[in-house]
Design an enzyme around this catalytic site. Structure first.
Site, PDB file in Angstrom:
ATOM      1  N   ASP A 179      -0.291  -7.526   1.708  1.00  0.00           N
ATOM      2  CA  ASP A 179       0.284  -6.176   1.735  1.00  0.00           C
ATOM      3  C   ASP A 179       1.811  -6.235   1.824  1.00  0.00           C
ATOM      4  OD1 ASP A 179       0.518  -3.469   1.744  1.00  0.00           O
ATOM      5  OD2 ASP A 179      -0.353  -3.158   3.734  1.00  0.00           O
TER       6      ASP A 179
ATOM      7  N   SER B  75       4.239   2.373   8.080  1.00  0.00           N
ATOM      8  CA  SER B  75       3.873   1.304   7.142  1.00  0.00           C
ATOM      9  C   SER B  75       5.059   0.829   6.333  1.00  0.00           C
ATOM     10  CB  SER B  75       2.815   1.798   6.161  1.00  0.00           C
ATOM     11  OG  SER B  75       1.564   1.732   6.759  1.00  0.00           O
TER      12      SER B  75
ATOM     13  N   HIS C  15       0.816  -1.224   0.000  1.00  0.00           N
ATOM     14  CA  HIS C  15       0.000   0.000   0.000  1.00  0.00           C
ATOM     15  C   HIS C  15       0.848   1.272   0.000  1.00  0.00           C
ATOM     16  CE1 HIS C  15       0.281   0.183   4.523  1.00  0.00           C
ATOM     17  NE2 HIS C  15       0.152   1.475   4.292  1.00  0.00           N
TER      18      HIS C  15
HETATM   19  N1  ARG Z   1      -1.305   2.371   7.196  1.00  0.00           N
HETATM   20  C1  ARG Z   1      -0.348   3.031   8.032  1.00  0.00           C
HETATM   21  C2  ARG Z   1       0.752   3.665   7.178  1.00  0.00           C
HETATM   22  O1  ARG Z   1       0.558   3.828   5.993  1.00  0.00           O
HETATM   23  C3  ARG Z   1       0.151   2.120   9.141  1.00  0.00           C
HETATM   24  C4  ARG Z   1      -0.869   2.030  10.194  1.00  0.00           C
HETATM   25  C5  ARG Z   1      -0.514   1.095  11.296  1.00  0.00           C
HETATM   26  N2  ARG Z   1      -1.543   1.245  12.292  1.00  0.00           N
HETATM   27  C6  ARG Z   1      -1.552   0.663  13.454  1.00  0.00           C
HETATM   28  N3  ARG Z   1      -2.496   0.973  14.291  1.00  0.00           N
HETATM   29  N4  ARG Z   1      -0.648  -0.222  13.802  1.00  0.00           N
HETATM   30  O2  ARG Z   1       1.725   4.167   7.671  1.00  0.00           O
END
Ligand code: ARG
Length: 264
Positions: free
Chosen positions: A123, A213, A78
């Site tokens: 992912d 992420s 992502h």
């Molecule tokens: N989707 C987020 C990013 O793009 C990461 C989120 C992780 N969230 C969590 N509660 N562990 O950085």
């Protein structure tokens, strides 16, 4: 974080919410755009020392990653715009402090996103580098035997949910494994149990967050060496009570990752 990454992360959240129905939609859309876009840090962590996690890399769109080979980074799908030639990503390695003069910066040449990736599960992605980085790589788990115990998480993401202010100093924390069953108490079938694993405290307070992420979740193997078991993927908010973080289950994809790396 670039505009592209911002939109991508927003899109990922939106897709997940649509797939998961009204409850998820409410949770995800309560997040202000700035929270989704936030270049945020590990929550409840502390600064990592220079060279403590030499395999950690920062990606220019505002994600993390780990050196899988000297010239291949493992990150989250992502965070990427798709597979193919790509020289737009700058990978920063060799430093805990991104502003350090010792930072090693290398451009990408290619990206391979997990086959079949559609925003739910799977992912993971690989980035081929323009030249090798002479730092230790992080080996990945090839069986589920390390899906237990306590994991280390690290990243340059938000230190508070919605903070929207990235840090330049790598943060680290530890979080316990959460079983799929317990993880489903909050996420229900939004958790792709075969492809994802969860970690976090029931009481919250410590978690990865936006901007982390793609970074690794890792632990020591039986020989005392770091081994990667997860990739920071998603969660409802960050570090909330009763809401674990969701990570790509690396061992499930170990063969696919090895194959893709060889073909890259
Ligand atoms: N989707 C987020 C990013 O793009 C990461 C989120 C992780 N969230 C969590 N509660 N562990 O950085």
């Amino acid at each position: 974080m670039t505009h592209n990454a911002t939109r991508r992360n927003g899109l990922t959240l939106a897709r997940r919410a649509a797939a998961a129905g009204a409850v998820a939609l409410a949770v995800a859309s309560l997040q202000p755009v700035s929270a989704q876009a936030a270049d945020t840090r590990v929550i409840g962590g502390k600064p990592a020392a220079q060279n403590e996690f030499p395999f950690m890399v920062h990606l220019s769109m505002g994600c993390g990653g780990a050196l899988y080979k000297k010239d291949v980074v493992l990150t989250a799908a992502h965070c990427m715009e798709g597979s193919g030639n790509n020289n737009r990503i700058t990978v920063t390695a060799g430093v805990a402090d991104l502003n350090s003069a010792a930072a090693i910066k290398v451009k990408s040449t290619k990206v391979k996103v997990a086959p079949g990736y559609d925003g739910t599960g799977k992912d993971w992605a690989l980035i081929k580098l323009a030249r090798p980085i002479n730092k230790p790589t992080l080996k990945i788990a090839t069986t589920n035997r390390y899906n237990r115990g306590t994991f280390t998480i690290a990243g340059w993401g938000d230190t508070r949910e919605g903070a929207g202010t990235g840090t330049t100093k790598l943060q680290k924390a530890t979080v316990p494994f959460v079983t799929d069953r317990a993880c489903k108490w909050h996420y229900g079938n939004r958790l792709v149990a075969k492809e994802e694993l969860c970690a976090g405290y029931q009481s919250g307070g410590i978690d990865t967050c936006q901007g982390d992420s793609g970074g690794p979740m890792f632990r020591k193997d039986d020989a005392g060496k770091w081994i990667q078991v997860g990739i920071v993927s998603w969660g409802d908010g960050c570090a909330r009570t009763g809401v674990p973080g969701v990570y790509t289950e690396v061992s499930h994809f170990a063969k696919d990752i090895a194959r893709a790396a060889n073909a890259l």
